[in-house]
Design a protein around this motif. Sequence first.
Motif, short mmCIF file in Angstrom:
data_model
loop_
_atom_site.label_atom_id
_atom_site.label_comp_id
_atom_site.label_asym_id
_atom_site.label_seq_id
_atom_site.Cartn_x
_atom_site.Cartn_y
_atom_site.Cartn_z
N ILE A 296 -8.99 -12.58 29.19
CA ILE A 296 -10.10 -11.66 29.44
C ILE A 296 -9.62 -10.21 29.43
CG2 ILE A 296 -11.81 -10.93 31.15
CD1 ILE A 296 -11.92 -13.89 32.04
N LEU A 297 -8.53 -9.94 30.11
CA LEU A 297 -8.07 -8.55 30.29
C LEU A 297 -7.27 -8.02 29.11
CD1 LEU A 297 -6.98 -8.70 34.06
CD2 LEU A 297 -9.14 -7.84 33.11
N PHE A 298 -6.45 -8.89 28.49
CA PHE A 298 -5.53 -8.41 27.46
C PHE A 298 -5.69 -9.14 26.13
CE2 PHE A 298 -3.38 -8.20 31.64
CZ PHE A 298 -3.36 -6.81 31.80
N ASN A 299 -6.63 -10.07 26.05
CA ASN A 299 -6.83 -10.89 24.85
C ASN A 299 -5.53 -11.57 24.42
OD1 ASN A 299 -8.48 -12.01 22.86
ND2 ASN A 299 -7.98 -10.39 21.39
N LEU A 300 -4.78 -12.04 25.39
CA LEU A 300 -3.49 -12.67 25.14
C LEU A 300 -3.70 -14.14 24.79
CD1 LEU A 300 -0.43 -11.84 25.36
CD2 LEU A 300 -0.44 -12.96 27.60
N PRO A 301 -3.17 -14.60 23.66
CA PRO A 301 -3.35 -16.02 23.28
C PRO A 301 -2.77 -16.95 24.35
CG PRO A 301 -2.49 -14.75 21.43
CD PRO A 301 -2.42 -13.85 22.63
N ARG A 302 -3.46 -18.04 24.57
CA ARG A 302 -3.01 -19.00 25.58
C ARG A 302 -1.70 -19.68 25.16
NH1 ARG A 302 -7.35 -19.77 29.26
NH2 ARG A 302 -9.40 -19.35 28.34
N LEU A 303 -1.38 -19.59 23.88
CA LEU A 303 -0.15 -20.22 23.41
C LEU A 303 1.09 -19.60 24.05
CD1 LEU A 303 0.75 -22.44 21.45
CD2 LEU A 303 1.00 -20.70 19.69
N TRP A 304 0.99 -18.33 24.50
CA TRP A 304 2.11 -17.73 25.23
C TRP A 304 2.47 -18.56 26.45
CZ3 TRP A 304 5.51 -14.28 23.77
CH2 TRP A 304 5.18 -13.36 22.77
N PHE A 305 1.46 -19.05 27.14
CA PHE A 305 1.69 -19.83 28.35
C PHE A 305 2.24 -21.21 28.02
CE2 PHE A 305 -1.31 -16.58 29.50
CZ PHE A 305 -0.87 -16.16 30.74
N PHE A 306 1.83 -21.75 26.87
CA PHE A 306 2.41 -23.02 26.42
C PHE A 306 3.90 -22.84 26.14
CE2 PHE A 306 3.62 -26.20 23.34
CZ PHE A 306 3.00 -27.35 23.80
N MET A 307 4.26 -21.72 25.50
CA MET A 307 5.66 -21.45 25.22
C MET A 307 6.46 -21.29 26.52
SD MET A 307 7.40 -18.46 22.88
CE MET A 307 7.11 -17.20 24.12
N LEU A 308 5.87 -20.66 27.52
CA LEU A 308 6.54 -20.52 28.81
C LEU A 308 6.85 -21.87 29.43
CD1 LEU A 308 4.74 -17.52 30.55
CD2 LEU A 308 7.14 -17.66 29.90
N SER A 309 5.97 -22.83 29.21
CA SER A 309 6.22 -24.19 29.72
C SER A 309 7.51 -24.75 29.14
CB SER A 309 5.05 -25.12 29.36
OG SER A 309 3.83 -24.62 29.83
N GLY A 310 7.69 -24.54 27.84
CA GLY A 310 8.93 -24.99 27.21
C GLY A 310 10.15 -24.28 27.76
N ILE A 311 10.00 -23.00 28.10
CA ILE A 311 11.12 -22.24 28.67
C ILE A 311 11.51 -22.79 30.03
CG2 ILE A 311 11.81 -19.98 29.57
CD1 ILE A 311 10.15 -18.73 27.31
N TRP A 312 10.50 -23.13 30.88
CA TRP A 312 10.81 -23.70 32.20
C TRP A 312 11.57 -25.02 32.05
CZ3 TRP A 312 10.18 -19.35 33.76
CH2 TRP A 312 8.99 -18.68 33.97
N LEU A 313 11.13 -25.86 31.11
CA LEU A 313 11.82 -27.15 30.92
C LEU A 313 13.22 -26.94 30.35
CD1 LEU A 313 10.66 -30.03 31.52
CD2 LEU A 313 8.90 -28.29 31.39
N LEU A 314 13.37 -25.96 29.47
CA LEU A 314 14.70 -25.67 28.92
C LEU A 314 15.65 -25.21 30.03
CD1 LEU A 314 16.64 -25.25 26.55
CD2 LEU A 314 15.64 -22.97 26.22
N ILE A 315 15.17 -24.36 30.93
CA ILE A 315 15.99 -23.92 32.06
C ILE A 315 16.41 -25.13 32.91
CG2 ILE A 315 15.94 -22.63 34.23
CD1 ILE A 315 14.15 -20.58 32.82
N ALA A 316 15.47 -26.06 33.10
CA ALA A 316 15.78 -27.25 33.90
C ALA A 316 16.90 -28.07 33.27
CB ALA A 316 14.52 -28.11 34.06
N GLN A 317 16.87 -28.24 31.93
CA GLN A 317 17.91 -29.02 31.26
C GLN A 317 19.27 -28.34 31.42
OE1 GLN A 317 16.35 -31.87 30.07
NE2 GLN A 317 14.57 -30.72 30.79
N ILE A 318 19.29 -27.02 31.29
CA ILE A 318 20.55 -26.28 31.42
C ILE A 318 21.09 -26.37 32.84
CG2 ILE A 318 21.58 -23.98 31.31
CD1 ILE A 318 19.58 -23.35 29.05
N LEU A 319 20.20 -26.28 33.82
CA LEU A 319 20.63 -26.36 35.22
C LEU A 319 21.24 -27.72 35.56
CD1 LEU A 319 17.68 -24.54 37.05
CD2 LEU A 319 20.06 -23.77 36.90
#
Length: 429
Positions: A296-319
């Motif tokens: 609504i505020l920035f017209n940011l595609p929701r796919l950015w948040f999907f990509m962030l999900s992958g980043i969280w899981l990637l951090i978990a694998q590294i940890l």
Amino acid sequence: MNSRVIKLILSYLAALLISSVSGTQYLFSAYSTSLADQLRFSSVQINTIGSAANYGVYLCKPLFGYIVDNYGGRRTTLFASFAVFTGYFLLAMTYNGTLSNSSFLLCALYVFISGMASSAGLVSSLVTIAKNVTSFRGIAFGAPMALFGLTAAIYSEIDTLWFKNDTYLVVPIPNNKDEVVEEGISSNTSTHDQDERLPLLQHKTEEEIDIGGWDLFYNHDAKILAVSMFCVAGTGLMYINNVGTIIKSLYYNSTHPHVSPLEEIQKIQNLHVFYLSVFSCLGRFTFGILSDLAKILFNLPRLWFFMLSGIWLLIAQILILFYAVDLNKLFIVTFFVGFGFGNIYAITPTIVSEWFGIKRFGLNWGIIAAVPAFGGQLFNLLFGLNYDQHKDHCSGAHCYNVVFYLSSIACLFSVLSSLSLLYTIHKKH
């Protein structure tokens, strides 16, 4: 307040209630090691059982999505009530020896039936919401998905507080969901399935998108989304299903194990299942809200948040590879897996509804949501094979760490795929 608004509110509340009792497959790690010890199952066998629960949840979503799209949700919630009791009842009877046949394939069938129940309940809730809610869909989908992720926390706490970690009694009592849905979705004057399939909010603000069937399989965006779900959700399911085994390995690697190790291990397993559920709930709810605000505020595609999900899981694998070498450090991995896994299921239904339309949302979401079952099966199998190579008196991270190198690569691939799709979207606009 007119009757249409009341029906809409009741329908949404019914969907939330159904979602809150439909995520029992995430409990698997709370009883997986006890089931394996009691019935003498290998790691591959217990992972096959865990994967069967995932298959029940994910592979049945296209079927139930089609049914709910065309015939309404009351039949599916009635089936869910019956199936969730049947599956867990048969598993409990096998665990305590009442049923003499303790084949791991039969146990896999029982949890598959329970997984089908979870799928039926959740799909009926989401399709109802998709047809009734025309704005703020991130929040609308985020709330039931959050409660779906919270199911394991609810039942693991019940087990800890009232049943003293007795695995035999970790049997969810089915909620009488069909009565709630009748109240929430149907009106007092009409019980026809045709009426049930009509959205409560009829107005449309833009031309309806309708991509489905074979067109979905040939759609480039759908294929990228499906591959990313395979990688990210598959690695998440591997950790969720095997955190109990990981805890057991790390516990016996500690210098001074507890006097009653089995009881202590069960408590720790329940605690991690609880945290996985809570963080998943938080991830689902917060990402639903944030994605709405960002759009609504920035017209940011929701796919950015999907990509962030992958980043969280990637951090978990590294940890888990380089940091979580003892039990005290494993909680940070549980946090990232729970939060990232919740993010995926907060944002993906919204993406599906916006990219491909709501006319065939149930079937479309069912197809996309079925993909993680294959990813979960692959990574569960790899985990089981890796662990069985060291199963004789094995303790510590080296019992399973090889598979997390592979899952790290999968998560990185998903992040890069999402990034390439974002670049394509940016070029189009």
